[in-house]
Design a protein around this motif. Structure first.
Motif, PDB file in Angstrom:
ATOM      1  N   ASN A  52       0.831  -0.984  -0.133  1.00 29.42           N
ATOM      2  CA  ASN A  52       0.002  -0.232   0.029  1.00 29.42           C
ATOM      3  C   ASN A  52       0.798   1.238  -0.068  1.00 29.42           C
ATOM      4  N   ALA A  53       0.740   2.088  -1.012  1.00 31.94           N
ATOM      5  CA  ALA A  53       1.418   3.347  -0.984  1.00 31.94           C
ATOM      6  C   ALA A  53       0.468   4.612  -1.172  1.00 31.94           C
ATOM      7  N   VAL A  54       0.454   5.413   0.039  1.00 28.81           N
ATOM      8  CA  VAL A  54      -0.246   6.775   0.036  1.00 28.81           C
ATOM      9  C   VAL A  54       0.535   7.387  -0.924  1.00 28.81           C
ATOM     10  N   ILE A  55       0.056   8.177  -1.850  1.00 29.56           N
ATOM     11  CA  ILE A  55       0.644   9.215  -2.866  1.00 29.56           C
ATOM     12  C   ILE A  55       0.272  10.548  -2.395  1.00 29.56           C
ATOM     13  N   MET A  56       1.413  11.283  -2.219  1.00 35.14           N
ATOM     14  CA  MET A  56       0.978  12.736  -1.723  1.00 35.14           C
ATOM     15  C   MET A  56       1.902  13.446  -2.623  1.00 35.14           C
TER      16      MET A  56
ATOM     17  N   LEU B 263      -4.592  10.348  -1.008  1.00 36.50           N
ATOM     18  CA  LEU B 263      -4.917  10.781   0.230  1.00 36.50           C
ATOM     19  C   LEU B 263      -6.328  10.991   0.652  1.00 36.50           C
ATOM     20  N   MET B 264      -6.528  10.441   1.923  1.00 36.50           N
ATOM     21  CA  MET B 264      -8.054  10.535   2.297  1.00 36.50           C
ATOM     22  C   MET B 264      -7.909  11.709   3.418  1.00 36.50           C
ATOM     23  N   LYS B 265      -9.103  12.231   3.454  1.00 38.66           N
ATOM     24  CA  LYS B 265      -9.462  13.614   4.149  1.00 38.66           C
ATOM     25  C   LYS B 265      -9.679  13.109   5.696  1.00 38.66           C
ATOM     26  N   MET B 266      -8.527  12.302   6.456  1.00 40.93           N
ATOM     27  CA  MET B 266      -8.718  11.856   7.772  1.00 40.93           C
ATOM     28  C   MET B 266      -7.845  12.818   8.544  1.00 40.93           C
ATOM     29  N   GLY B 267      -8.241  12.821  10.053  1.00 40.50           N
ATOM     30  CA  GLY B 267      -7.388  13.538  10.830  1.00 40.50           C
ATOM     31  C   GLY B 267      -7.058  14.814  10.411  1.00 40.50           C
ATOM     32  N   TYR B 268      -5.752  15.187  10.480  1.00 39.83           N
ATOM     33  CA  TYR B 268      -5.327  16.615  10.171  1.00 39.83           C
ATOM     34  C   TYR B 268      -5.950  16.928   8.872  1.00 39.83           C
ATOM     35  N   TYR B 269      -5.860  16.016   7.825  1.00 36.68           N
ATOM     36  CA  TYR B 269      -6.143  16.316   6.488  1.00 36.68           C
ATOM     37  C   TYR B 269      -7.567  16.703   6.173  1.00 36.68           C
ATOM     38  N   PHE B 270      -8.416  16.552   7.392  1.00 40.26           N
ATOM     39  CA  PHE B 270     -10.064  16.628   7.238  1.00 40.26           C
ATOM     40  C   PHE B 270     -10.251  18.100   6.932  1.00 40.26           C
ATOM     41  N   SER B 271      -9.578  19.055   7.640  1.00 38.65           N
ATOM     42  CA  SER B 271      -9.537  20.324   7.534  1.00 38.65           C
ATOM     43  C   SER B 271      -8.391  21.247   7.129  1.00 38.65           C
ATOM     44  N   ASN B 272      -7.270  20.570   6.832  1.00 40.29           N
ATOM     45  CA  ASN B 272      -5.892  21.211   6.414  1.00 40.29           C
ATOM     46  C   ASN B 272      -5.225  20.501   5.355  1.00 40.29           C
ATOM     47  N   GLU B 273      -4.815  21.563   4.265  1.00 39.43           N
ATOM     48  CA  GLU B 273      -3.680  21.053   3.430  1.00 39.43           C
ATOM     49  C   GLU B 273      -4.073  20.117   2.683  1.00 39.43           C
ATOM     50  N   PHE B 274      -5.426  19.630   2.357  1.00 40.77           N
ATOM     51  CA  PHE B 274      -5.809  18.425   1.656  1.00 40.77           C
ATOM     52  C   PHE B 274      -5.439  18.770   0.191  1.00 40.77           C
ATOM     53  N   GLU B 275      -5.886  19.804  -0.290  1.00 41.54           N
ATOM     54  CA  GLU B 275      -5.802  20.154  -1.616  1.00 41.54           C
ATOM     55  C   GLU B 275      -4.263  20.395  -2.079  1.00 41.54           C
ATOM     56  N   ARG B 276      -3.587  20.670  -1.117  1.00 38.28           N
ATOM     57  CA  ARG B 276      -1.987  20.912  -1.539  1.00 38.28           C
ATOM     58  C   ARG B 276      -1.388  19.655  -1.803  1.00 38.28           C
ATOM     59  N   TYR B 277      -1.558  18.584  -0.998  1.00 36.47           N
ATOM     60  CA  TYR B 277      -1.012  17.139  -1.349  1.00 36.47           C
ATOM     61  C   TYR B 277      -1.924  16.190  -2.022  1.00 36.47           C
ATOM     62  N   PHE B 278      -3.168  16.524  -2.363  1.00 37.06           N
ATOM     63  CA  PHE B 278      -3.945  15.262  -3.102  1.00 37.06           C
ATOM     64  C   PHE B 278      -3.288  15.255  -4.274  1.00 37.06           C
ATOM     65  N   TYR B 279      -3.204  13.917  -4.658  1.00 37.89           N
ATOM     66  CA  TYR B 279      -2.507  13.445  -6.165  1.00 37.89           C
ATOM     67  C   TYR B 279      -3.770  12.474  -6.538  1.00 37.89           C
ATOM     68  N   SER B 280      -4.474  12.476  -7.512  1.00 38.65           N
ATOM     69  CA  SER B 280      -5.746  11.916  -7.861  1.00 38.65           C
ATOM     70  C   SER B 280      -5.271  10.720  -8.745  1.00 38.65           C
ATOM     71  N   GLU B 281      -6.439  10.091  -8.602  1.00 42.53           N
ATOM     72  CA  GLU B 281      -6.289   8.410  -9.326  1.00 42.53           C
ATOM     73  C   GLU B 281      -5.779   9.038 -10.988  1.00 42.53           C
ATOM     74  N   ALA B 282      -6.445   9.925 -11.446  1.00 40.36           N
ATOM     75  CA  ALA B 282      -6.097  10.301 -12.911  1.00 40.36           C
ATOM     76  C   ALA B 282      -4.464  10.595 -12.892  1.00 40.36           C
ATOM     77  N   ASP B 283      -3.982  11.452 -12.009  1.00 35.88           N
ATOM     78  CA  ASP B 283      -2.509  11.824 -11.852  1.00 35.88           C
ATOM     79  C   ASP B 283      -1.748  10.542 -11.848  1.00 35.88           C
ATOM     80  N   ILE B 284      -2.058   9.554 -10.853  1.00 34.14           N
ATOM     81  CA  ILE B 284      -1.200   8.294 -10.983  1.00 34.14           C
ATOM     82  C   ILE B 284      -1.275   7.732 -11.952  1.00 34.14           C
TER      83      ILE B 284
END
Ligand code: SAM
Length: 320
Positions: A161-165, A192-213
């Motif tokens: 499992n590799a979470v891609i940021m 990246l999932m909107k869990m914990g810190y990323y629920f309300s912080n910096e999600f868009e900054r680090y999100f790398y989508s399925e299409a990007d992958i």
């Protein structure tokens, strides 16, 4: 068997047990900020081995459970892991799986396989030592690589499992794919999932989508998509060279519609959905089957119909 099913035909078939809410790694997508549980008093003790087995036995008597996945926190920190797997096998659970960071796993692999562990998903977010350190904040990539080889050798089916940021480890998509192909195992890339810190912080900054992958993989491979299996978290593709890889895309391709997972935390609370952070206690109603069924139905009603929303809970508390 009680009919615990919702209007979408969903029930609980897979039980994910968080054996502890502590971890020996500090992966940036999981341990950030102070997104900790508010509802559990710090002094409350985790369930003992016997209590845990008691809960699983009761749940198994009521639900059509076919799979138990041990997770956390880090499940290899749970001191009685081998007796637990033995006990789960004795309960007639044939599909016993685990999700682990692999840090302590190498020396346990043979014993875990003998106890009945069939499959392990090992979190590996980089094969470059510096990137591995940036994500996990640990230096010991070799320990995880060693664990992967030892598990394969012990006959345990391994997936990665590799979470891609974005900007963190997106450079590792192709190296991870090559590494997995060399080991003859499958890697799944996670959005990246909107869990914990990323629920309300910096999600868009680090999100790398399925299409990007997929676009990144397309720079070196041609691939085609496989048909999705009902209830599966990942979609899978296969390259022309026969390399199979998956993507778990909670944002781009949510799989809430046929989710069959129930989560049990280390305090005896259940969660029907990652997007609903209210804990439903079951340990206190184990002797009252009607109440237990009522609480399971309540947890089932927490499932989202389509879109994954996320929550302020850290994955390491609820059991990722
Ligand atoms: N310690 C074990 C491990 O590292 O695999 C098990 C627990 S960990 C919480 C389980 C899974 O959750 C891991 O595969 C990790 O990659 C994933 N995870 C945690 N936080 C995440 C997030 N914000 N987005 C996507 N995946 C996440």
């Amino acid at each position: 068997m009680y009919p615990i099913e919702d209007q979408y035909g969903r029930t609980f078939k897979t039980l994910r047990i968080s054996l502890t809410n502590t971890c020996n790694l500090g992966c940036v997508y999981c341990v950030q900020g102070d997104g900790v549980r508010q509802d559990i008093p710090v002094s409350k003790a985790s369930l003992s081995l016997d209590q845990l087995i008691q809960v699983v036995a009761k749940l198994k008597a009521i639900l059509p459970l076919d799979t138990v996945r041990l997770t956390g926190g880090e499940p290899t920190l749970f001191k009685e892991l081998v007796p637990l797997i033995n006990a789960l096998s004795d309960l007639g659970i044939s599909n016993i799986k685990m999700t682990s960071n692999g840090y302590l796993l190498a020396d346990m692999a043979t014993k875990l396989a003998a106890a009945g562990l069939k499959e392990v998903n090992i979190s590996l977010d980089a094969v470059d030592a510096d990137v591995f350190y940036k994500v996990s904040r640990r230096r010991d990539l070799h320990r995880v690589l060693n664990a992967i080889e030892r598990c394969i050798h012990a006959g345990i089916k391994v997936k990665l499992n590799a979470v891609i940021m974005r900007g963190m480890n997106d450079s590792q998509i192709l190296p991870l794919l090559y590494y997995a192909a060399e080991q003859n195992i499958t890697v799944r890339f996670l959005e990246l999932m909107k869990m914990g810190y990323y629920f309300s912080n910096e999600f868009e900054r680090y999100f790398y989508s399925e299409a990007d992958i997929l676009n990144t993989i397309a720079t070196e491979f041609t691939y085609k998509r496989e048909l999705r299996i009902e209830g599966a978290t990942a979609n899978y593709w296969e390259t022309e060279e026969g390399i199979r890889f998956g993507i778990i895309a909670n944002e781009s391709s949510p799989f809430c519609g046929d989710c069959n997972r129930l989560r049990l935390d280390s305090y005896g609370n259940i969660f029907g959905c990652l997007s609903e952070n209210s804990a439903v206690s079951v340990f206190d109603v184990l002797d009252d089957e009607d109440k237990l069924v009522e609480r399971l139905r309540m947890a089932l009603s927490h499932k989202q119909s389509v879109q994954f929303k996320g929550s302020a809970l850290q994955m390491m508390a609820i059991g990722g």
